[in-house]
Scaffold this active site. Sequence first.
Site, PDB file in Angstrom:
ATOM      1  NE  ARG A  22      -2.909  -1.421   3.208  1.00 46.01           N
ATOM      2  CZ  ARG A  22      -3.335  -1.063   4.425  1.00 46.01           C
ATOM      3  NH1 ARG A  22      -4.051   0.023   4.571  1.00 46.01           N
ATOM      4  NH2 ARG A  22      -3.035  -1.780   5.473  1.00 46.01           N
ATOM      5  CE  LYS A  29       5.219  -1.805   5.958  1.00 40.11           C
ATOM      6  NZ  LYS A  29       3.889  -2.302   6.354  1.00 40.11           N
ATOM      7  N   GLY A  92       4.169 -15.777   6.826  1.00 41.73           N
ATOM      8  CA  GLY A  92       3.555 -15.348   8.080  1.00 41.73           C
ATOM      9  C   GLY A  92       4.580 -14.965   9.138  1.00 41.73           C
ATOM     10  N   GLY A 115       9.539  -3.777  11.941  1.00 48.30           N
ATOM     11  CA  GLY A 115      10.283  -2.678  11.338  1.00 48.30           C
ATOM     12  C   GLY A 115       9.415  -1.519  10.894  1.00 48.30           C
ATOM     13  NE  ARG A 353      27.720  25.805  -0.016  1.00 44.61           N
ATOM     14  CZ  ARG A 353      28.629  25.893  -0.995  1.00 44.61           C
ATOM     15  NH1 ARG A 353      28.835  27.066  -1.607  1.00 44.61           N
ATOM     16  NH2 ARG A 353      29.324  24.851  -1.352  1.00 44.61           N
TER      17      ARG A 353
HETATM   18  C1  UD1 Z   1       0.131  -9.085  13.459  1.00 43.88           C
HETATM   19  C2  UD1 Z   1      -0.371 -10.037  14.540  1.00 43.88           C
HETATM   20  C3  UD1 Z   1      -1.622  -9.464  15.178  1.00 43.88           C
HETATM   21  C4  UD1 Z   1      -1.367  -8.069  15.726  1.00 43.88           C
HETATM   22  C5  UD1 Z   1      -0.811  -7.182  14.613  1.00 43.88           C
HETATM   23  C6  UD1 Z   1      -0.385  -5.860  15.182  1.00 43.88           C
HETATM   24  C7  UD1 Z   1       0.284 -12.233  13.748  1.00 43.88           C
HETATM   25  C8  UD1 Z   1      -0.187 -13.503  13.146  1.00 43.88           C
HETATM   26  N1  UD1 Z   1      -0.646 -11.301  13.963  1.00 43.88           N
HETATM   27  O1  UD1 Z   1      -0.872  -9.079  12.471  1.00 43.88           O
HETATM   28  O2  UD1 Z   1      -2.050 -10.305  16.231  1.00 43.88           O
HETATM   29  O3  UD1 Z   1      -2.558  -7.530  16.251  1.00 43.88           O
HETATM   30  O4  UD1 Z   1       0.338  -7.784  14.011  1.00 43.88           O
HETATM   31  O5  UD1 Z   1      -0.026  -5.005  14.137  1.00 43.88           O
HETATM   32  O6  UD1 Z   1       1.444 -12.097  14.036  1.00 43.88           O
HETATM   33  N2  UD1 Z   1       6.160  -9.957   8.334  1.00 43.88           N
HETATM   34  C9  UD1 Z   1       7.246 -10.657   7.876  1.00 43.88           C
HETATM   35  N3  UD1 Z   1       7.063 -11.840   7.259  1.00 43.88           N
HETATM   36  C10 UD1 Z   1       5.830 -12.384   7.066  1.00 43.88           C
HETATM   37  C11 UD1 Z   1       4.706 -11.658   7.533  1.00 43.88           C
HETATM   38  C12 UD1 Z   1       4.905 -10.455   8.171  1.00 43.88           C
HETATM   39  O7  UD1 Z   1       8.383 -10.207   8.032  1.00 43.88           O
HETATM   40  O8  UD1 Z   1       5.753 -13.472   6.488  1.00 43.88           O
HETATM   41  C13 UD1 Z   1       6.373  -8.676   9.024  1.00 43.88           C
HETATM   42  C14 UD1 Z   1       5.671  -7.522   8.339  1.00 43.88           C
HETATM   43  O9  UD1 Z   1       6.530  -6.898   7.401  1.00 43.88           O
HETATM   44  C15 UD1 Z   1       5.381  -6.617   9.519  1.00 43.88           C
HETATM   45  C16 UD1 Z   1       5.183  -7.567  10.686  1.00 43.88           C
HETATM   46  O10 UD1 Z   1       5.788  -8.781  10.292  1.00 43.88           O
HETATM   47  O11 UD1 Z   1       6.493  -5.783   9.821  1.00 43.88           O
HETATM   48  C17 UD1 Z   1       3.727  -7.790  11.028  1.00 43.88           C
HETATM   49  O12 UD1 Z   1       3.090  -8.316   9.893  1.00 43.88           O
HETATM   50  P1  UD1 Z   1       1.618  -7.919   9.520  1.00 43.88           P
HETATM   51  O13 UD1 Z   1       1.243  -8.565   8.255  1.00 43.88           O
HETATM   52  O14 UD1 Z   1       1.450  -6.459   9.615  1.00 43.88           O
HETATM   53  O15 UD1 Z   1       0.833  -8.617  10.716  1.00 43.88           O
HETATM   54  P2  UD1 Z   1      -0.696  -8.559  10.956  1.00 43.88           P
HETATM   55  O16 UD1 Z   1      -1.365  -9.547  10.079  1.00 43.88           O
HETATM   56  O17 UD1 Z   1      -1.140  -7.160  10.871  1.00 43.88           O
END
Ligand code: UD1
Length: 476
Positions: A22, A29, A92, A115, A353
């Site tokens: 997004r 990002k 995940g 991050g 400068r």
């Molecule tokens: C996650 C939590 C959720 C919480 C929310 C808070 C899980 C399953 N769920 O959900 O309970 O309320 O954060 O914001 O953990 N990332 C990776 N690799 C992956 C997937 C994600 O590095 O395969 C990183 C993303 O870049 C991000 C972070 O992990 O920085 C969280 O991922 P995101 O997809 O935002 O998690 P949510 O589904 O929002």
Amino acid sequence: MNQVKQAAPLDVVIMAAGKGTRMKSKLPKVLHRLAGRALLQHVVDRAGDLAARRVVVITGHGAMEVEAALARSTGDTAGFTLEFVRQEPQLGTGHAVQQTVPVLPDDGVVVILSGDVPLTQTDTLRDLIAACDGRQLALLTIDFADPTGYGRIVRSSTGGVQAIVEHKDATPAQHAIKEVYSGIMAVPAKLLKPWLARLDNKNAQGEFYLTDVVKFAVADGVPVVAHKISDPLQVAGINSPVQLAELERAHQLRRAEALMVQGVRLADPARFDVRGELTCGQDVEIDINCIFEGQVVLGEGVKIGAQCVIAHARIEAGAVIHPFTHIDGGSSSAKDQIVVGAGALVGPFARLRPGAKLGEQVHIGNFVEVKNSTLANGAKANHLAYVGDSALGERVNFGAGSITANYDGANKHKTVIEHDVHIGSNCVLIAPVTIGAGGTVGGGSTITQNTAPGVLTVARAKQVSLANWARPAKKK
Ligand code: UD1
Ligand code: CA
């Protein structure tokens, strides 16, 4: 503040593999900037504050760029070991943290951060680590009026945390829960590792959820504690340019308020930006739309006019920076940092400068540029001038439209103007050259040779007036 009883060493894991679709940007990002620093850098800075032993960053999308940027900005002085692990493909959050197992020591407490969540405060993480206590699972949680999309904290009838249920897996009753998981936890590595090995992806999203470790803890009889905070900014993640701008404004407003509490008078806290460290003495006044970058120190009674950009500079007591002035030292090294002396007046429309060092009561007026030059106390360049690679003595007056020609096309050379010299208007001082103390240079002169102290030097064609001269007239 909690006294941290930090028996175990601390290792920080930062998830940064996600795509950030997004943002609609080519830049990964976590490299987008908030308050002048990459989002991921804010998170890494917290690891530094916590005196972490090791920081493991999980990368995936844009991995090369993220790793290169972070390695560059972290350097050798960090105090912790920086490591990267790749997660490809991204299956995940649980799968992400699984990738860190080979590089995580068994004797540490692991704090897991994201991050793209830049504004978590160090004290909050200290409290979370204290809640983990080297032996249990501690979750950072918060109540949201609208918890849509977040993992819900499911508690038993006696209040103990039983599970985190993701929004898409939650029952209607669980959807009503307002307490959500922030995405941040602290857990001993020796508990985490076997739990990670037990994760599966049998859920609504077909992902390996890190949040499933909670149910393993409960099954193993390991206490799960929720450290609940009330400040949403500390857990706010960034997914879009709109969220980035909102968090930037919220963050800047907090900094503005903190400065005003110290007594700094801001004309409008909503039109004020600090992208670094701003330190202010008493009775500092800052008009609207000013930007401060890097290390900036404003002494007692300093006034900053509207629309100034000030970076890597020390402005001493009582100095006034008039509107539309650009001051940028480029870096905070002793050589580059800009110094504006006590009681100096700079601008409007001035440019300082790297390496500009102004003494007390120096005046720099409109459309004057100063680079790598020292102006001693009371020196003045009030209009339309360039002073580069120069040393101006006390009370020197550098006339309107005059410049130092410091560059011969290959090398830079120095101009020395000793005490009490007056340089007239529209002069060119061709460096290397020295103008002796108390001397005067007549307007319009091009000076190529050193001048003796106290003399008047004029180097221009002599004025002639022809009485018997007629203007050409048009032929009939
Ligand atoms: C996650 C939590 C959720 C919480 C929310 C808070 C899980 C399953 N769920 O959900 O309970 O309320 O954060 O914001 O953990 N990332 C990776 N690799 C992956 C997937 C994600 O590095 O395969 C990183 C993303 O870049 C991000 C972070 O992990 O920085 C969280 O991922 P995101 O997809 O935002 O998690 P949510 O589904 O929002
Ligand atoms: Ca998220």
